[in-house]
Design a protein around this motif. Structure first.
Motif, PDB file in Angstrom:
ATOM      1  N   ALA A 111       0.804  -1.227   0.000  1.00 12.31           N
ATOM      2  CA  ALA A 111       0.000   0.000   0.000  1.00 12.31           C
ATOM      3  C   ALA A 111       0.839   1.280   0.000  1.00 12.31           C
ATOM      4  N   LYS A 112       2.090   1.223   0.448  1.00 11.83           N
ATOM      5  CA  LYS A 112       2.936   2.419   0.495  1.00 11.83           C
ATOM      6  C   LYS A 112       3.661   2.676  -0.822  1.00 11.83           C
ATOM      7  N   ALA A 117      -0.291   0.568  -4.949  1.00  7.15           N
ATOM      8  CA  ALA A 117      -1.537   1.112  -4.408  1.00  7.15           C
ATOM      9  C   ALA A 117      -2.583   1.269  -5.509  1.00  7.15           C
TER      10      ALA A 117
END
Length: 151
Positions: A111-112, A117
């Motif tokens: 997600a980072k 993402a």
């Protein structure tokens, strides 16, 4: 698909008849260390979704022979996008894709990471056509998931 501990597996093997080994392997393959765990897992998930493997290879933009070699681990790729494309083409969920990546020895979608993402959002919104994901990535100024066409 619960992973069993070594002690649980040892207990199962203690009094097992040799003719029951095949069934043991099948029932406990998620708990066992095997090169083919990725293969079994992805094929099982795709089969549950009633998608033909030859369609998965085609949707992933891979030749049938190359896709089969990757999926059966006769060839190993360092290109994470190839594994992600196979998973997307097989309509795997985010959790299934991350598990497949881990089983293949690659990092799960993160997600980072901007590109990851974007792919996570696409997958969570059931965008399983590579062109849809590619369009989202390009809109964000990121590298496409599909390989560039060679002219």
């Amino acid at each position: 698909m619960n992973k069993k501990s070594t002690n649980e597996l040892d207990a199962l093997l203690r009094d097992m008849n040799p003719k029951d080994l095949d069934n043991y392997y099948k029932e406990n393959r998620d708990s066992m260390n095997t090169e083919k765990t990725f293969t079994y897992y992805v094929k099982d998930v795709i089969q549950e979704k009633n998608i033909r493997l030859k369609d998965v290879y085609s949707f992933a933009g891979l030749s049938e022979s190359y896709g089969e070699q990757i999926l059966n681990m006769r060839k190993h790729t360092k290109d994470r996008d190839v594994i992600i494309r196979l998973c997307v083409a097989g309509r795997l969920t985010l959790d299934e894709i991350n598990r497949a990546l881990k089983l293949y020895g690659m990092q799960p979608l993160y997600a980072k990471d901007k590109r990851d993402a974007c792919m996570i959002v696409a997958i969570n919104n059931r965008k399983y056509q590579l062109f849809e994901i590619d369009d989202m990535l390009v809109e964000q100024g990121l590298k496409k998931l599909s390989p560039d066409e060679k002219n």
